[in-house]
Design a protein around this motif. Structure first.
Motif, PDB file in Angstrom:
ATOM      1  N   ALA A 144       0.857  -1.201  -0.372  1.00  0.00           N
ATOM      2  CA  ALA A 144       0.326   0.025  -0.064  1.00  0.00           C
ATOM      3  C   ALA A 144       1.039   0.935   0.165  1.00  0.00           C
ATOM      4  CB  ALA A 144      -0.581  -0.067   1.305  1.00  0.00           C
ATOM      5  N   PRO A 145       0.491   2.784  -0.788  1.00  0.00           N
ATOM      6  CA  PRO A 145       1.477   3.758  -0.843  1.00  0.00           C
ATOM      7  C   PRO A 145       0.695   4.574   0.815  1.00  0.00           C
ATOM      8  CG  PRO A 145      -0.860   4.222  -1.908  1.00  0.00           C
ATOM      9  CD  PRO A 145      -0.786   2.324  -0.785  1.00  0.00           C
ATOM     10  N   LEU A 146       2.204   4.890   1.405  1.00  0.00           N
ATOM     11  CA  LEU A 146       1.896   5.560   2.629  1.00  0.00           C
ATOM     12  C   LEU A 146       1.382   6.997   2.268  1.00  0.00           C
ATOM     13  CD1 LEU A 146       3.047   5.136   5.509  1.00  0.00           C
ATOM     14  CD2 LEU A 146       4.716   7.111   4.499  1.00  0.00           C
ATOM     15  N   PRO A 147       0.042   7.159   2.454  1.00  0.00           N
ATOM     16  CA  PRO A 147      -0.585   8.331   2.456  1.00  0.00           C
ATOM     17  C   PRO A 147       0.041   9.143   3.440  1.00  0.00           C
ATOM     18  CG  PRO A 147      -1.763   7.233   4.588  1.00  0.00           C
ATOM     19  CD  PRO A 147      -0.470   6.309   4.027  1.00  0.00           C
ATOM     20  N   GLU A 148      -0.730  10.781   3.043  1.00  0.00           N
ATOM     21  CA  GLU A 148      -0.062  11.873   2.941  1.00  0.00           C
ATOM     22  C   GLU A 148      -1.048  12.445   4.344  1.00  0.00           C
ATOM     23  OE1 GLU A 148       1.921  14.400   2.198  1.00  0.00           O
ATOM     24  OE2 GLU A 148       3.040  13.353   0.832  1.00  0.00           O
ATOM     25  N   LEU A 149      -0.164  12.410   5.000  1.00  0.00           N
ATOM     26  CA  LEU A 149      -0.142  12.623   6.575  1.00  0.00           C
ATOM     27  C   LEU A 149       0.602  13.940   7.360  1.00  0.00           C
ATOM     28  CD1 LEU A 149      -0.695   9.108   7.741  1.00  0.00           C
ATOM     29  CD2 LEU A 149      -3.010   9.989   7.196  1.00  0.00           C
TER      30      LEU A 149
END
Lengths: 380, 380
Positions: B332-337
């Protein structure tokens, strides 16, 4: 040794040996005195005004905290120079501002341009200088910019140009808890020192101020041989010490100042088990010694007076049940411990175990035989 | 789905989804209804009067507690039928007596002749019948006498002949937390049932009374197919559920009713790490899923509305820092947080995580969008 009557204390309870605590405080003070640094003890371990009075210089000198609730609690008790050493979320600046308006010199920490811009915006909006330290990553443990990261100057410039007081740099050698022995710990201390000293140099070379150069962990504080260029040292757990610190060689078992008083509530004699009324709710779930050379389970078992019983450990923990057994491979005999016997359990991790309690039962150092009660705070 | 505005809540904070809690309560009530047993929910998970009102029959019906402080707290709120389900230490009987004198039918638990004699002595001395259940060991997990242990009758006779009310037998299938799947859990429930039913038979065959036959664990309560001979069921963690329960198949992720609200406070983008302000002080040190098929680290990360983010876990925890990363092996991609983002973290163990907080922020089931505050108690 002074004897204390603990029989009136309901179990489980948190016991603090004040004489040991004082010896721990004195030891680090004497160690740091010739190194020309300001001690800024971390209050996250004790979370107690009475402990802070003995731990801080002059009773209310420079301090470090891990939550804003701690800052509010200690500021209300007269501590006026506090570093909140966890990266700031902009939404928390209103509480920072309120403390600063109330006369507390509260400084914050950050490690990104994103945060620096938010703090600069808030500084303009709230009319405050929000003294700020940039967090440096000295060992890949957690947060911070590497000391050679060019973003360090960028962050410093955003702060400085944005009306924020760039107070300096700070780091925490969290990975030092995995080191063992004098040489390894001294090397960690030097790595920690070099990281912040180099970071400070980078900021100053760019024309930015960096008055404070702050390091801190209990292991490195005790083994640093040279703190040139460092201005202050933060350390916390050393006030009490614990089995993790003993395991890496920073203290001995009989330096550990807190323990959990427990009562035997049953046996499984065919299995060599004694059941006590201190489970993980009292001891915490911390298993910090599991990765050390000697695994101490959920804690080392002592008699009621505080002397370790040979090879007896809390090997398992349910919510309100602790399972006491001999250390695996031990040849020691399992002592007779009838139901009702009081025991004291040394914790893996002082911060975690103490946090399970709202008060200390203090074996007074000044009033022989007297047991005092000191409150603990918690929350955020 | 109702939306709730959590932006005014300082983090970290404990969030309780009341609608999920009600569904969990209803589910077990419906499961047990045809099995002809009295529910005696365990209050050690919630430690809240407001939760007890919804969890207990009629709002203050039969309850189980793990500490005398809980008994005192809930008795003061009107709960009048309480089992203190941790082996009694004789030194605690004065507090038991005080509660009984105040009108609470508080029963105790023990598993040895030694304790039975002490309780009988106290019964004579304090002029009370101290209703007592004998603890039975159904799985070698912790305390109790095996159901075929001849000491069972000895203990029963000491109590009965000593003026103590022998109320029955109880067991807790603690090892059921290590079972996985319907069949294994149903087998555990049957093993638990057989243990107490056989123990009750042995007492009755010896001419001793045994009106209460009590079992209890959240896994076995949900998977028992037959409770013949059992009179009451204790279970606790099901009121909230958690990742350990999900891991053994007792609930789904979206049944978990509590979560820790946290804020992003930094990044280590080169390492794929997001830092949040919920460390082990908020999440607890519980790593109950470490031994399960799927290790959930220190918790599963959700967005602020409570929906799990794909493969995002709290993989590490310091005191006030949580380290969020993708699950090992995740594609999974690391979300922008960005810093300031609010997240919610599902706990490994509801009892341990909730214990780190003094209040719940409750997403009201009755008042759409409203966030209530309920207090939690703690201590012993």
């Amino acid at each position: 040794m002074t004897s204390f009557d603990l029989s009136a204390i309901d179990t489980p309870a948190l016991v603090l040996d004040e004489a040991r605590m004082r010896a721990n405080i004195r030891r680090l003070a004497e160690k740091l005195a010739p190194l020309d640094v300001v001690p800024r003890p971390h209050l996250k371990t004790a979370k107690s005004v009475e402990v802070a009075r003995q731990l801080l210089a002059g009773g209310n000198g420079p301090a470090t905290v891990s939550t804003l609730r701690e800052a509010e609690y200690f500021a209300a008790a007269g501590v006026r120079d506090i570093l909140y050493a966890v990266g700031i979320a902009p939404g928390k600046l209103a509480r920072v501002k309120a403390l600063r308006d109330a006369g507390c010199d509260l400084a914050i920490v950050l490690d990104s341009a994103e945060q620096a811009r938010a703090v600069a915006d808030a500084a303009a909006h709230m009319r405050d200088t929000f003294p700020t330290l940039i967090e440096i990553d000295c060992d890949g443990h957690r947060s911070g910019l590497r000391p050679d990261d060019p973003r360090l100057v960028e962050v410093g410039r955003i702060l400085h140009d944005g009306g924020v007081e760039l107070r300096g740099v700070m780091t925490h050698a969290g990975d030092s808890y995995g080191a063992v022995g004098d040489e390894a710990l001294a090397a960690f201390a030097e790595q920690e020192r070099m990281a912040v000293v180099n970071a400070a140099r980078m900021l100053r070379d760019a024309g930015l101020p960096c008055p404070v150069v702050s390091v801190g962990s209990s292991p490195t504080a005790h083994f640093a041989r040279n703190l040139d260029g460092v201005t202050e040292v933060r350390a916390g757990v050393y006030v009490f010490f614990d089995l993790v610190m003993a395991g890496i060689g920073v203290c001995e078992l009989d330096d550990i100042a807190i323990s959990v008083l427990a009562t035997v509530i049953g046996h499984q004699r065919d299995k060599g088990r004694v059941i006590v009324d201190a489970g993980w709710m009292a001891l915490s779930r911390d298993r910090g010694t599991a990765s050390q050379r000697v695994d101490q389970g959920y804690g080392v078992v002592c008699d009621e007076a505080g002397s370790p019983l040979p090879d007896l450990l809390v090997t398992g923990a349910n919510q309100e049940h602790g399972i006491v057994e001999l250390r695996p491979g031990s040849g020691a005999p399992l002592p007779e411990l009838p139901v009702g016997t009081r025991l004291r359990i040394l914790p893996n991790h002082a911060c975690a175990t103490a946090a399970q309690f709202d008060e200390y039962h203090v074996l007074s150092a000044d009033r022989p035989g007297e047991v005092l009660r000191w409150e603990r705070m918690r929350g955020w």
